[in-house]
Design a protein around this motif. Structure first.
Motif, PDB file in Angstrom:
ATOM      1  N   LEU A  46       0.848  -1.190   0.000  1.00  0.00           N
ATOM      2  CA  LEU A  46       0.000   0.000   0.000  1.00  0.00           C
ATOM      3  C   LEU A  46       0.883   1.240   0.000  1.00  0.00           C
ATOM      4  O   LEU A  46       0.682   2.173  -0.777  1.00  0.00           O
ATOM      5  N   ASN A  47       1.887   1.243   0.885  1.00  0.00           N
ATOM      6  CA  ASN A  47       2.861   2.328   0.951  1.00  0.00           C
ATOM      7  C   ASN A  47       4.265   1.742   0.922  1.00  0.00           C
ATOM      8  O   ASN A  47       4.544   0.748   1.597  1.00  0.00           O
ATOM      9  N   ASP A  88      -0.173  -4.481   1.013  1.00  0.00           N
ATOM     10  CA  ASP A  88      -1.511  -4.033   0.655  1.00  0.00           C
ATOM     11  C   ASP A  88      -2.552  -5.000   1.213  1.00  0.00           C
ATOM     12  O   ASP A  88      -2.625  -6.159   0.804  1.00  0.00           O
ATOM     13  N   GLU A 126       2.777   4.536  -3.790  1.00  0.00           N
ATOM     14  CA  GLU A 126       1.528   3.932  -3.340  1.00  0.00           C
ATOM     15  C   GLU A 126       1.107   2.894  -4.375  1.00  0.00           C
ATOM     16  O   GLU A 126       0.897   3.243  -5.544  1.00  0.00           O
ATOM     17  N   ARG A 127       1.044   1.634  -3.941  1.00  0.00           N
ATOM     18  CA  ARG A 127       0.707   0.518  -4.833  1.00  0.00           C
ATOM     19  C   ARG A 127       1.524   0.577  -6.124  1.00  0.00           C
ATOM     20  O   ARG A 127       1.010   0.366  -7.221  1.00  0.00           O
ATOM     21  N   LYS A 187       5.029   8.721  -5.927  1.00  0.00           N
ATOM     22  CA  LYS A 187       4.307   9.879  -5.405  1.00  0.00           C
ATOM     23  C   LYS A 187       5.232  11.058  -5.108  1.00  0.00           C
ATOM     24  O   LYS A 187       4.903  12.204  -5.409  1.00  0.00           O
TER      25      LYS A 187
END
Length: 649
Positions: free
Chosen positions: A140-141, A183, A158-159, A163
């Motif tokens: 997820l992160n 995740d 993120e995934r 970012k």
């Protein structure tokens, strides 16, 4: 009759419209999308963290492997691993740091890495440029920081999607920091288990003497390599001090114990090859051969290896594993243009073990006595063994106790072989429910008749004299060791009452007594089945916090509860006045219901042994003679459970 036909017609699935196969049907997935779409190709199974082979541990291993490779290149002697609330992981090493100009590519583009150049990483675990990218894509992160010569570059994802990208000055030591949170959409209800992680990290330190791993503030360190490994993992005392020998790119350790069977640990470039491979096969073969030649007697290899506990670690240039999860070595050579693994291991053992036995006559004498004892016992039961094998061979043609499956753990190339399981049940009703609701491809059923014999204190002769034990051994195919084991999971499925617990203990005693490696290698489990069914007419559910299995059929919402706490929560959620059924035996659960409990979400409790467990002492206390000490233990821990009022049934 017409009504039945109409009902059947109504139940038929509507015909799906034909999908057009056009240019638009062809799509390209990015590296990160491909990993997320096909995670099994990269990390094997997903899982929830309850088993060592679950995907979250593969993610952790891929990160730590990179730090280990730095240590093996003499870059950084400390690795810090922290796990927050069993969910989020950070790993900091003090190596050279990933080259900052290629940091994005290194963590997000497949087939990109620094290990294709054998000069930089001569004998690395990860050579395919895949591992850290899979961690990124399936998290997820994800965050990576590279510290190099007063500069730090930090990326967040993120995934798998980039970012942020920040670069600045720093006074921190060189190295790499990686943070990831798996995740939860992929890893349902996952949790990192402390004991599984600690075992993994200890294995790294055994193979990398001098490396210190800080795990949540606790220091893990090994000074004696594989010798420490055997000392920490043996649950039976060695008959002589551990023989520990090291050479260039190879290290071995072994001793004999009083247990039946043989047990091996094997590693390649610091990677724990739990399913062995060419190096482990060579170790077994040449160790037995060298010992036989030293004594110059016509010993059987099975007698030489009976009770043997050993470990081997080798370093191979550009190793070839049988899967991305790297649990079985397939390499035939030590390097692309070098000597074979078999010859390299064989030459080392032939020279070093032979020299050791000549120099240590006391060890050789104890070893000789052990081998002769095993030979004597084998010959004493030769007649009964032959008859039992013939009986098992005939039974296998139509084994009334075994309902087999199609896929087996010993199937070399089957992708689903690790899903193979056998349920050991008691009684026709329980085995009938499981047989009707199982997956015939991967799940087999073995039915016991009543309580099995208490095998504690008996010799292995009982395995062949007792028909059920002999047929069970034959069904598992473990007479000559675990190399031919037919099922990855051996699941004891008994009622959750006193009789069921007793049967469970008797089966586990049998495995501990004669096939301890089956438990030590993590193949034995206990099936958890629900104690209660709570259901009520459909109503608005206040929350989904209850972990009990939930189904919705017809006008009812049903919850299956495994504990008293889950039962009370379900009553509160499904009230008012829900219908409560208590299952007193597996046979009371219909096949339609049972499939909920042996499917992908089935609850298994792994039978484990810890380094402080002394098998013989444990069995002697719980399964030996009824001593006053044990009687007092039973009285002190006796729980009398009263039946619930009928209206709750």
């Amino acid at each position: 009759m017409s009504e039945i036909n109409i009902e059947n017609q109504e139940q038929q699935e509507p015909q799906e419209p034909q999908v057009q196969y056009t240019d638009e049907s062809i799509r390209h997935l990015s590296d990160m999308e491909h990993i997320r779409t096909r995670p099994g190709m990269y990390i094997g199974r997903l899982g929830d963290g309850s088993l060592p082979e679950d995907g979250i541990y593969v993610l952790l291993k891929e990160v730590v492997d990179n730090s280990i490779d730095e240590f093996r290149m003499n870059q950084g002697k400390r690795i810090e691993v922290d796990i927050d609330e069993h969910l989020r992981v950070s790993v900091r090493d003090y190596g050279r740091g990933i080259p900052q100009g290629k940091l994005v590519e290194a963590v997000s583009m497949l087939n990109t890495g620094g290990k294709y150049d054998s000069k930089a990483f001569k004998k690395s675990v990860g050579l395919n440029g895949v591992g850290i990218k899979a961690v990124n894509a399936l998290s997820l992160n994800f965050e990576v920081k590279s510290y190099r010569d007063g500069k730090v570059r930090a990326l967040t994802f993120e995934r798998g999607e980039l970012k942020t990208d920040v670069a600045e000055d720093t006074t921190d030591e060189n190295g790499t920091y990686i943070y990831f949170e798996p995740d939860a959409k992929l890893f349902k209800n996952y949790s990192f288990h402390d004991d599984i992680i600690e075992t993994m990290l200890r294995n790294y330190t055994y193979l990398n003497t001098g490396l210190a791993i800080m795990y949540n503030g606790r220091r893990i360190l090994s000074r004696n390599g594989l010798k420490d490994l055997l000392n920490d993992t043996m649950t039976t005392d060695g008959l002589y001090p551990i023989v520990h020998l090291k050479g260039e790119d190879i290290e071995i350790a072994f001793t004999h114990t009083g247990q039946y069977g043989e047990e091996y640990h094997s590693f390649v470039n610091g990677q724990h090859t739990t399913q062995g491979g060419t190096h482990q096969s060579a170790f077994k073969e040449h160790l037995a051969k060298t010992i036989k030649e030293f004594f110059n007697k016509n010993f059987e290899y099975t007698d030489i290896r009976n009770g043997l506990v050993g470990a081997i670690a080798i370093n191979v240039e550009e190793p070839m594993f049988e899967s991305q999860t790297k649990i079985k070595l397939g390499s035939q050579t030590m390097s692309p243009d070098g000597v074979t693994v078999n010859k390299y291991v064989g030459d080392f053992i032939k020279t070093e073990v032979d020299n050791f036995l000549h120099r240590n006559a006391d060890v050789a004498e104890v070893m000789l006595q052990k081998i002769q004892s095993s030979e004597k016992e084998r010959k004493a039961m030769a007649g009964v063994t032959k008859l039992a094998r013939e009986r098992a061979k005939k039974a296998n043609l139509h084994n009334r106790k075994l309902r087999d499956c199609r896929i087996h753990f010993s199937d070399v190339k089957d992708d689903r072989k690790e899903e193979s399981a056998i349920f050991i049940t008691e009684g026709d009703s329980a085995s009938g429910s499981i047989t009707k609701s199982r997956d015939v491809n991967t799940q087999a059923v073995f039915s016991l008749r009543g309580k099995p014999l208490n095998s504690f204190g008996l010799t292995k002769k009982v395995v062949y004299e007792n028909e059920e034990f002999n047929l069970l051994q034959a069904a598992l195919d473990i007479e000559d060791g675990l190399d031919t084991l037919r099922y990855n999971k051996v699941i004891v499925a008994t009622d959750a009452d006193v009789d069921g617990m007793h049967i469970r203990l008797l089966i586990i005693t049998f495995f501990l007594q004669f096939f301890p490696d089956l438990i030590k290698k993590g193949h034995v489990f206990v099936l958890q089945t629900p104690l209660f069914r709570v259901r009520n007419k459909k109503t608005k559910i206040k929350s989904k916090a209850v972990k009990a299995t939930t189904t919705g059929k017809g006008d009812f919402v049903t919850r299956y509860c495994y504990t008293e706490e889950e039962r009370l929560d379900a009553i509160q959620e499904l009230g008012p006045d829900p219908e409560i059924t208590r299952f007193k035996g597996l046979g009371e659960i219909s096949p339609d219901e049972f499939k909920n409990f042996i499917g992908p979400e089935m609850r298994l409790e792994q039978v484990t042994l810890h380094k402080t467990d002394q098998v013989h002492k444990l069995l002697q206390y719980y399964m030996g003679k009824n001593t006053p000490e044990r009687q007092n233990f039973i009285i002190d821990n006796l729980v009398i459970e009263e039946d619930r009022p009928e209206e709750e049934e």
